[in-house]
Design a protein around this motif. Structure first.
Motif, PDB file in Angstrom:
ATOM      1  N   TYR A 182       0.840  -1.195   0.000  1.00 34.59           N
ATOM      2  CA  TYR A 182       0.000   0.000   0.000  1.00 34.59           C
ATOM      3  C   TYR A 182       0.879   1.250   0.000  1.00 34.59           C
ATOM      4  O   TYR A 182       1.806   1.367   0.807  1.00 34.59           O
TER       5      TYR A 182
ATOM      6  N   ASN B 225      -3.912   7.021  -3.169  1.00 34.10           N
ATOM      7  CA  ASN B 225      -3.262   5.810  -2.683  1.00 34.10           C
ATOM      8  C   ASN B 225      -3.376   4.710  -3.729  1.00 34.10           C
ATOM      9  O   ASN B 225      -4.225   4.771  -4.609  1.00 34.10           O
TER      10      ASN B 225
ATOM     11  N   THR C 118      -2.536   0.241  -4.294  1.00 33.22           N
ATOM     12  CA  THR C 118      -2.111  -1.047  -3.768  1.00 33.22           C
ATOM     13  C   THR C 118      -1.501  -1.823  -4.922  1.00 33.22           C
ATOM     14  O   THR C 118      -2.130  -1.951  -5.976  1.00 33.22           O
TER      15      THR C 118
ATOM     16  N   LEU D 119      -4.319  -1.430  -7.937  1.00 33.03           N
ATOM     17  CA  LEU D 119      -5.471  -0.514  -7.998  1.00 33.03           C
ATOM     18  C   LEU D 119      -5.009   0.864  -7.564  1.00 33.03           C
ATOM     19  O   LEU D 119      -4.335   0.998  -6.533  1.00 33.03           O
TER      20      LEU D 119
ATOM     21  N   ASN E 252      -6.156   4.656  -6.446  1.00 27.56           N
ATOM     22  CA  ASN E 252      -7.253   5.444  -5.890  1.00 27.56           C
ATOM     23  C   ASN E 252      -6.835   6.908  -5.921  1.00 27.56           C
ATOM     24  O   ASN E 252      -6.204   7.391  -4.980  1.00 27.56           O
TER      25      ASN E 252
ATOM     26  N   PRO F 138     -11.773   3.582  -7.817  1.00 28.24           N
ATOM     27  CA  PRO F 138     -10.472   2.910  -7.927  1.00 28.24           C
ATOM     28  C   PRO F 138     -10.286   2.365  -9.344  1.00 28.24           C
ATOM     29  O   PRO F 138     -11.237   1.850  -9.945  1.00 28.24           O
TER      30      PRO F 138
END
Ligand SMILES: *[C@@H]1O[C@H](CO)[C@@H](O)[C@H](O)[C@H]1NC(C)=O
Ligand SMILES: *[C@@H]1O[C@H](CO)[C@@H](O)[C@H](O)[C@H]1NC(C)=O
Ligand SMILES: *[C@@H]1O[C@H](CO)[C@@H](O)[C@H](O)[C@H]1NC(C)=O
Length: 135
Positions: free
Chosen positions: A30, A38, A40, A53, A55, A67
């Motif tokens: 993360y 953010n 991941t 993904l 965001n 996302p």
């Protein structure tokens, strides 16, 4: 038709950090940037391919943010302690694409930091508008 601007970010992102005192910078996990976006990143496979993904926290139309999937490569050439990488984000809430390129660093405090640059391609209606399509 007016092309909505999908998102704004500073050109150089400092994304970090998810673990302290690592000897190697590991892309998996993360990440968060200064603007609150953010992402991941899922495990990097034996060929250097990874998915994830993204965001984003910033968009021309923030109410539409979802996302969005990303797909990339980490370079696996030795040494792999502070690897280079690149990935593409397929914005699921707009008709734009962003590519990122960067390197995963361990800073002086042992903190993992991603230094990246990106290019955002917006869709335009015709080739005459190509000049303004990439930010
Ligand atoms: C994206 O943000 C939403 C809302 O906070 C959260 O539920 C989701 O887990 C986040 N996705 C990723 C990949 O971080
Ligand atoms: C991740 O980003 C989403 C979209 O900006 C945001 O809603 C969410 O709060 C963020 N999650 C964290 C844990 O910061
Ligand atoms: C990429 O985005 C488009 C538009 O949102 C969507 O139709 C497509 O399924 C996405 N691809 C992936 C791999 O998620």
């Amino acid at each position: 038709m007016v092309q909505a601007t999908p998102f704004f970010m500073v050109l150089s992102l400092a994304l970090g950090a998810h673990s302290l005192y690592a000897e190697k910078c590991n892309l998996i996990g993360y990440w968060k940037n200064d603007l609150g976006s953010n992402m991941t990143i899922s495990p990097v496979d034996e060929k250097g391919i990874f998915t994830g993904l993204y965001n984003t926290s910033v968009a021309g139309n923030p109410s539409k943010i979802q996302p969005s999937p990303l797909l990339g490569f980490q370079n696996l050439k030795n040494p792999v302690d502070q690897p280079t990488f690149g990935f593409t984000v397929n914005w699921s809430f707009s008709d734009s694409i962003t590519v990122f390129t960067g390197q995963c660093f361990v800073d002086k405090n042992g903190k993992e930091v991603l230094k990246t640059m990106w290019l955002l391609r917006s869709r335009v209606d015709d080739i005459e508008n190509d000049w303004k399509a990439t930010r």
